[in-house]
Write an enzyme that holds these catalytic residues in place. Structure first.
Site, PDB file in Angstrom:
ATOM      1  CG  MET A  47      -1.866  -1.265   0.873  1.00  7.55           C
ATOM      2  SD  MET A  47      -3.680  -1.220   2.017  1.00  7.55           S
ATOM      3  CE  MET A  47      -2.981  -0.224   3.543  1.00  7.55           C
ATOM      4  CG  LEU A  50       7.248   1.045  -1.182  1.00  9.17           C
ATOM      5  CD1 LEU A  50       7.780   0.740  -2.417  1.00  9.17           C
ATOM      6  CD2 LEU A  50       6.232   0.094  -0.591  1.00  9.17           C
ATOM      7  CG  HIS A  54       6.933  -2.298   1.735  1.00  7.41           C
ATOM      8  ND1 HIS A  54       6.863  -0.654   2.957  1.00  7.41           N
ATOM      9  CD2 HIS A  54       5.985  -2.447   2.411  1.00  7.41           C
ATOM     10  CE1 HIS A  54       5.766  -1.216   3.263  1.00  7.41           C
ATOM     11  NE2 HIS A  54       5.275  -2.132   2.669  1.00  7.41           N
ATOM     12  CE  LYS A 168       4.800  -4.059  10.366  1.00  9.33           C
ATOM     13  NZ  LYS A 168       3.309  -3.863  11.004  1.00  9.33           N
ATOM     14  CD  GLN A 172      -2.100  -8.224   5.043  1.00  3.47           C
ATOM     15  OE1 GLN A 172      -3.122  -7.263   4.942  1.00  3.47           O
ATOM     16  NE2 GLN A 172      -0.922  -8.485   4.406  1.00  3.47           N
ATOM     17  CB  VAL A 195      12.739  -6.300   8.418  1.00  2.35           C
ATOM     18  CG1 VAL A 195      13.780  -5.314   7.857  1.00  2.35           C
ATOM     19  CG2 VAL A 195      12.884  -7.222   7.276  1.00  2.35           C
ATOM     20  CB  SER A 204       5.213  -0.497  11.225  1.00  2.00           C
ATOM     21  OG  SER A 204       4.036  -0.371  10.567  1.00  2.00           O
ATOM     22  NE  ARG A 206      -1.368   1.296  11.158  1.00  2.00           N
ATOM     23  CZ  ARG A 206      -1.949   0.940  11.551  1.00  2.00           C
ATOM     24  NH1 ARG A 206      -2.704   1.699  12.287  1.00  2.00           N
ATOM     25  NH2 ARG A 206      -3.424   0.595  10.181  1.00  2.00           N
TER      26      ARG A 206
END
Length: 298
Positions: A47, A50, A54, A168, A172, A195, A204, A206
């Site tokens: 999403m 990055l 990622h 993480k 999902q 990671v 993250s 976030r």
């Protein structure tokens, strides 16, 4: 980006123009040509916003396949809160520059909502059994059906041989594996290790919302997880959970939403340990109003 724009170009380096595909028709045509040449496709759905986590997935896709495809798409059907969808970071140009540092051999697919969903922006219904009834499921109704919907659509567009997801978001990962099995999609779903930064904080998107001071303090989460793992060797799940809850009760900077020890395959909370079973601990913590998730194999 407008619907009429098929490809967006920008130059992170003077000698290199990176293509960003915004329409599935052209991407499908290109991938079809690669497949006719016998090339394998590795896929990393994201999403955006990055980070090194990622990039590690993309690197693995590059190593294990002839062609790597990265999608950057903020999926509306997995947000049950419109405000969260609105404020989710959208950093396409910065993301593409990070991808360009890895290889010139990466296809970026950054579609519009219309290109993915057409006029019908709705989630498909899936039966995930009990996988979506625990942990993140109850507090985020419809979230996993939105995830399943968009990943299925992306798999049908990209037709990858292998697809890479971080552990993480372990719940999902299991849900996507189940969706692929149920829908008999010809793709191998590969889970990749979490990671972390040098201090252990799980990377993250976030994290960029945290102050520098809090990023340092938040390593307490991983330290607590590793201590819980050690305790789990000699203590019951109930004792370990009580200990972790006590650690966070005593820490003024964090609010613990949940800590749970679950079967690593079914995600059901455990009451007692059994031999030859795999277990995993999951945690969700609020820090400076930011919701942080992490987990560890026990």
């Amino acid at each position: 980006m407008h619907n009429s724009t098929k490809i967006s170009n920008f130059a992170p380096k003077k000698d290199f123009i990176m293509k960003i595909y915004t329409q599935q028709k052209e991407l499908k045509s290109l991938i079809s040509d690669y497949k006719k040449q016998g090339k394998t496709i590795g896929f990393v759905p994201t999403m955006g916003a990055l980070h090194e986590g990622h990039l590690s997935l993309i690197n693995r896709a590059l190593q294990e396949n002839d062609i790597a495809v990265v999608s950057i798409f903020v999926n509306p059907t997995q947000f049950n809160n419109p405000a969260d969808l609105e404020k989710y970071p959208r950093t396409l140009e910065a993301d593409a520059k990070k991808i360009a540092t890895l290889s010139k051999n990466i296809l970026i697919y950054a579609p519009t909502v219309e290109d993915i969903y057409g006029e019908n922006v709705l989630a498909e219904h899936f039966d995930f059994g009990t996988l979506d009834k625990v942990m993140e499921g109850p507090s985020r109704p419809g979230h996993f059906e939105g995830v399943g919907t968009v990943v299925k659509k992306l798999f049908e567009i990209v037709t990858p041989n292998k697809a890479y997801f971080g552990e993480k978001d372990y719940q999902q990962l299991l849900i996507i594996k189940m969706m692929v099995t149920q829908k008999r999609l010809p793709v191998e779903v590969i889970g990749c290790s979490i990671v972390r930064n040098e201090e252990g904080l799980a990377l993250s998107s976030r994290n960029q919302l945290l102050s520098e001071d809090m990023k340092h303090k938040a390593t307490f989460i991983y330290k607590t997880l590793t201590s819980a793992k050690k305790r789990f060797q000699s203590q019951t799940a109930t004792e370990v959970i009580a200990w972790v809850e006590g650690q966070f009760d005593a820490h003024p900077d964090f609010t613990l939403e949940y800590f749970t020890i679950n079967d690593a395959d079914t995600l059901q909370p455990i009451t007692e340990k059994k031999k030859a079973k795999h277990y995993r601990a999951f945690i969700v913590v609020y820090a400076e109003g930011v919701r942080l998730i992490d987990n560890i194999a026990l």
